[in-house]
Design an enzyme around this catalytic site. Structure first.
Site, PDB file in Angstrom:
ATOM      1  N   ARG A  71      14.245   6.150   8.348  1.00 54.49           N
ATOM      2  CA  ARG A  71      15.370   6.222   7.409  1.00 54.49           C
ATOM      3  C   ARG A  71      16.293   7.382   7.697  1.00 54.49           C
ATOM      4  NH1 ARG A  71      12.174   5.160   1.712  1.00 54.49           N
ATOM      5  NH2 ARG A  71      10.916   3.486   2.583  1.00 54.49           N
ATOM      6  N   GLU A 111       2.794   7.480   7.767  1.00 53.66           N
ATOM      7  CA  GLU A 111       3.930   6.559   7.912  1.00 53.66           C
ATOM      8  C   GLU A 111       5.232   7.341   7.835  1.00 53.66           C
ATOM      9  OE1 GLU A 111       4.121   3.402   4.942  1.00 53.66           O
ATOM     10  OE2 GLU A 111       6.261   3.145   5.370  1.00 53.66           O
ATOM     11  N   LYS A 145       1.301  -5.247   3.075  1.00 49.15           N
ATOM     12  CA  LYS A 145       1.811  -4.264   2.117  1.00 49.15           C
ATOM     13  C   LYS A 145       2.432  -5.036   0.952  1.00 49.15           C
ATOM     14  CE  LYS A 145       5.817  -1.178   1.889  1.00 49.15           C
ATOM     15  NZ  LYS A 145       6.528  -0.056   2.531  1.00 49.15           N
ATOM     16  N   THR A 171       9.526   1.437   7.400  1.00 50.60           N
ATOM     17  CA  THR A 171      10.879   0.886   7.296  1.00 50.60           C
ATOM     18  C   THR A 171      11.292   0.195   8.600  1.00 50.60           C
ATOM     19  OG1 THR A 171      11.314   2.874   5.927  1.00 50.60           O
ATOM     20  CG2 THR A 171      13.129   1.345   6.222  1.00 50.60           C
TER      21      THR A 171
HETATM   22  C1  3PG Z   1       9.273   3.577  -0.185  1.00 49.29           C
HETATM   23  O1  3PG Z   1       9.570   2.651   0.520  1.00 49.29           O
HETATM   24  O2  3PG Z   1      10.036   4.519  -0.444  1.00 49.29           O
HETATM   25  C2  3PG Z   1       7.890   3.550  -0.654  1.00 49.29           C
HETATM   26  O3  3PG Z   1       7.629   2.380  -1.282  1.00 49.29           O
HETATM   27  C3  3PG Z   1       7.526   4.703  -1.472  1.00 49.29           C
HETATM   28  O4  3PG Z   1       7.769   4.442  -2.785  1.00 49.29           O
HETATM   29  P1  3PG Z   1       7.440   5.570  -3.834  1.00 49.29           P
HETATM   30  O5  3PG Z   1       8.450   6.679  -3.606  1.00 49.29           O
HETATM   31  O6  3PG Z   1       7.609   4.906  -5.157  1.00 49.29           O
HETATM   32  O7  3PG Z   1       6.038   6.039  -3.556  1.00 49.29           O
END
Ligand code: 3PG
Length: 215
Positions: free
Chosen positions: A51, A47, A135, A75
């Site tokens: 971002r 994934e 999710k 995202t």
């Molecule tokens: C995110 O969107 O950054 C994910 O949920 C990852 O979260 P984490 O850094 O706590 O694994």
């Protein structure tokens, strides 16, 4: 005769390995060696989050050069994100929340979607739109394993990928639940490993994640 690819489903994405890495890439030069490092450790579903300005280019590079990886877009918040991700070679999508418009855009773009949910109402909305592989985000912050256990009764037909606050120390507690198909987390691809080009560390983290037990 044309060979057609079997259709990938959101459940296929969740079941491939115990962990889906949540990846933030700032430099396209990191994309291919990182993807190869994860694949070497047994993690194929990647994934790449939308971002950074480089995210789509990174997806394109992985899709073109790492055939054993299945690159997805994280995202995804808008219909335009879904279209851009599909054009960049993404084969699945993950969203931090859910809207019917994003669900339809992913469907139209041919992207299986793991929609983000954190409440019963959001689960019901996603189900109304035909989504049953979801999710749970942000998992630890929104109630963790206790919340997932509470959902086993009313939402016993849902498979979850809890994400947010999950690390090697607590992943096993989540993976022991019958309504958890896999977990998501950013710990497999640390920012400093990318900066240092420490691909063997990423492979080691992926191998450890691949070895986690699921029910
Ligand atoms: C995110 O969107 O950054 C994910 O949920 C990852 O979260 P984490 O850094 O706590 O694994």
């Amino acid at each position: 005769m044309a060979v057609t690819q079997p259709t990938l489903t959101a459940l296929d994405v969740m079941r491939d390995a115990p962990v889906i890495p949540v990846i933030v890439l700032h430099d396209v030069r990191h994309a291919v060696p990182m993807a190869r490092a994860l694949v070497a450790g047994g993690i194929r579903m990647l994934e790449v989050t939308l971002r950074t300005p480089q995210a789509l280019e990174c997806m394109r590079a992985i899709a073109a050069e790492v055939p054993d990886a299945v690159v997805g877009a994280g995202t995804v918040r808008t219909s335009a994100d879904a279209v851009a991700a599909a054009r960049a070679g993404a084969r699945f999508a993950v969203s931090p929340g859910f809207t019917p418009a994003v669900g339809r855009a992913c469907r139209d773009a041919g992207l299986p979607l793991l929609p983000g949910v954190a409440t019963g109402s959001e689960i019901m909305t996603a189900q109304e739109e035909g989504f049953f592989a979801l999710k749970f985000f942000p998992a630890v912050q929104a109630g963790g394993t206790a919340m997932l256990k509470a959902w086993q009764g009313p939402f016993g037909d849902v498979a979850f990928c809890p994400t947010g606050g999950i690390q090697p120390g607590n992943a096993a507690e989540f993976l022991a639940l019958k309504n958890v198909a896999c977990v998501g987390g950013s710990w497999l691809v640390p920012a400093d490993a990318l900066e240092q080009g420490d691909w063997s560390r990423i492979t080691r983290l992926a191998r450890e994640a691949s070895a986690l037990q699921r029910v």
